[in-house]
Scaffold this motif. Structure first.
Motif, mmCIF file in Angstrom:
data_model
loop_
_atom_site.group_PDB
_atom_site.id
_atom_site.type_symbol
_atom_site.label_atom_id
_atom_site.label_comp_id
_atom_site.label_asym_id
_atom_site.label_seq_id
_atom_site.Cartn_x
_atom_site.Cartn_y
_atom_site.Cartn_z
ATOM 1 N N VAL A 61 0.636 -1.145 -0.045
ATOM 2 C CA VAL A 61 -0.042 0.026 0.138
ATOM 3 C C VAL A 61 0.884 1.282 0.319
ATOM 4 C CG1 VAL A 61 -1.660 1.077 1.136
ATOM 5 C CG2 VAL A 61 -2.240 -1.223 0.822
ATOM 6 N N PRO A 62 1.695 1.574 0.980
ATOM 7 C CA PRO A 62 2.792 2.691 0.803
ATOM 8 C C PRO A 62 3.665 2.779 -0.481
ATOM 9 C CG PRO A 62 3.098 1.361 3.132
ATOM 10 C CD PRO A 62 2.109 0.682 2.159
ATOM 11 N N PHE A 63 3.867 1.604 -1.076
ATOM 12 C CA PHE A 63 4.613 1.644 -2.235
ATOM 13 C C PHE A 63 3.570 2.313 -3.406
ATOM 14 C CE2 PHE A 63 5.535 -0.339 -6.116
ATOM 15 C CZ PHE A 63 6.615 0.298 -6.781
ATOM 16 N N ALA A 64 2.460 1.814 -3.483
ATOM 17 C CA ALA A 64 1.587 2.063 -4.368
ATOM 18 C C ALA A 64 1.276 3.502 -4.424
ATOM 19 C CB ALA A 64 0.341 1.089 -4.243
ATOM 20 N N HIS A 65 1.303 4.166 -3.289
ATOM 21 C CA HIS A 65 0.902 5.541 -3.048
ATOM 22 C C HIS A 65 2.374 6.578 -3.201
ATOM 23 C CE1 HIS A 65 -3.299 5.466 -1.933
ATOM 24 N NE2 HIS A 65 -2.958 4.152 -1.661
ATOM 25 N N ALA A 69 5.930 4.769 -7.476
ATOM 26 C CA ALA A 69 5.177 4.021 -8.357
ATOM 27 C C ALA A 69 4.519 4.953 -9.414
ATOM 28 C CB ALA A 69 3.978 3.801 -7.272
ATOM 29 N N VAL A 70 4.687 6.204 -8.999
ATOM 30 C CA VAL A 70 4.197 7.092 -10.293
ATOM 31 C C VAL A 70 5.202 7.309 -11.281
ATOM 32 C CG1 VAL A 70 3.875 9.651 -10.913
ATOM 33 C CG2 VAL A 70 2.946 8.797 -8.679
ATOM 34 N N LYS A 71 6.589 7.302 -10.957
ATOM 35 C CA LYS A 71 7.731 6.957 -11.995
ATOM 36 C C LYS A 71 7.696 5.848 -12.580
ATOM 37 C CE LYS A 71 10.825 9.980 -8.918
ATOM 38 N NZ LYS A 71 11.759 10.134 -8.471
ATOM 39 N N ILE A 72 7.429 4.699 -12.058
ATOM 40 C CA ILE A 72 7.278 3.391 -12.809
ATOM 41 C C ILE A 72 5.974 3.317 -13.652
ATOM 42 C CG2 ILE A 72 6.918 1.058 -12.509
ATOM 43 C CD1 ILE A 72 8.472 1.408 -9.969
ATOM 44 N N PHE A 73 4.918 3.784 -13.082
ATOM 45 C CA PHE A 73 3.633 3.452 -13.865
ATOM 46 C C PHE A 73 2.815 4.572 -14.520
ATOM 47 C CE2 PHE A 73 3.737 0.409 -10.266
ATOM 48 C CZ PHE A 73 3.901 -0.970 -10.825
ATOM 49 N N GLY A 74 3.654 5.867 -14.159
ATOM 50 C CA GLY A 74 2.811 7.004 -14.699
ATOM 51 C C GLY A 74 1.695 7.421 -13.636
ATOM 52 N N GLU A 75 1.290 8.547 -13.876
ATOM 53 C CA GLU A 75 0.582 9.252 -13.020
ATOM 54 C C GLU A 75 -1.020 8.319 -12.793
ATOM 55 O OE1 GLU A 75 -1.245 13.359 -11.244
ATOM 56 O OE2 GLU A 75 0.664 13.309 -12.061
ATOM 57 N N GLU A 76 -1.678 8.049 -14.145
ATOM 58 C CA GLU A 76 -2.859 7.255 -13.994
ATOM 59 C C GLU A 76 -2.719 5.798 -13.596
ATOM 60 O OE1 GLU A 76 -7.002 7.095 -14.166
ATOM 61 O OE2 GLU A 76 -5.599 8.961 -14.283
ATOM 62 N N GLY A 77 -1.524 5.415 -14.314
ATOM 63 C CA GLY A 77 -1.332 3.818 -13.736
ATOM 64 C C GLY A 77 -1.194 3.802 -12.428
ATOM 65 N N ALA A 78 -0.343 4.743 -11.614
ATOM 66 C CA ALA A 78 -0.148 4.781 -10.105
ATOM 67 C C ALA A 78 -1.549 4.821 -9.427
ATOM 68 C CB ALA A 78 0.849 5.689 -9.667
ATOM 69 N N LYS A 79 -2.190 5.773 -9.782
ATOM 70 C CA LYS A 79 -3.555 5.885 -9.264
ATOM 71 C C LYS A 79 -4.344 4.636 -9.256
ATOM 72 C CE LYS A 79 -7.658 8.807 -9.630
ATOM 73 N NZ LYS A 79 -8.405 9.808 -10.533
ATOM 74 N N ASN A 80 -4.510 3.961 -10.210
ATOM 75 C CA ASN A 80 -5.123 2.601 -10.590
ATOM 76 C C ASN A 80 -4.625 1.612 -9.596
ATOM 77 O OD1 ASN A 80 -6.980 3.737 -12.390
ATOM 78 N ND2 ASN A 80 -5.722 3.173 -13.935
ATOM 79 N N PHE A 81 -3.115 1.464 -9.438
ATOM 80 C CA PHE A 81 -2.503 0.738 -8.634
ATOM 81 C C PHE A 81 -2.644 0.765 -7.240
ATOM 82 C CE2 PHE A 81 1.932 -0.324 -6.907
ATOM 83 C CZ PHE A 81 1.692 -1.640 -6.739
ATOM 84 N N ALA A 82 -2.757 2.188 -6.889
ATOM 85 C CA ALA A 82 -2.908 2.420 -5.361
ATOM 86 C C ALA A 82 -4.365 2.059 -5.077
ATOM 87 C CB ALA A 82 -2.845 4.127 -5.231
#
Length: 116
Positions: A61-65, A69-82
């Motif tokens: 959870v902390p990693f996803a937020h 995570a934003v650098k790896i998945f992009g902003e939208e991807g990180a949002k979905n991942f979180a």
């Protein structure tokens, strides 16, 4: 679970893009040693690596937020991942359910099959 099932789970685990290099190497080493003299040690090494790499939900959870995570998945991807990580935690999940962690957990829960 049978050893054949474990073989399939290890193949699934190492094929996952989320499988780290050390876990992938341990999985491949065990697959290579199945039925050979080195199988018992390779199984022990595999279980130790799974125990080290399986991601608990309270780390996911902390990693996803995170900014990482934003650098790896992009902003939208990180949002979905979180959102997914939050849903997992809310559902009572104890571990990540990615393509590497899910079969890793199943292998760990049935480790006696390969450890004897």
């Amino acid at each position: 679970m049978t050893k054949e099932n474990i073989v399939a789970k290890v193949k699934e685990m190492i094929a996952a893009p989320s499988c780290c290099g050390a876990l992938k190497a341990a999985g491949k080493a065990w697959l290579y040693e199945v039925g050979k003299d080195g199988e018992a040690q390779a199984a022990k090494n595999l279980i130790e690596e799974i125990e080290e790499d399986l991601t608990p939900i309270d780390k996911l959870v902390p990693f996803a937020h995170s900014e990482t995570a934003v650098k790896i998945f992009g902003e939208e991807g990180a949002k979905n991942f979180a959102a997914h990580a939050d849903e997992l935690k809310a559902s009572g999940a104890k571990y990540c359910d990615c393509g590497a962690c899910k079969p890793s957990l199943e292998i760990l829960q049935n480790k006696e099959v390969i450890l004897g």
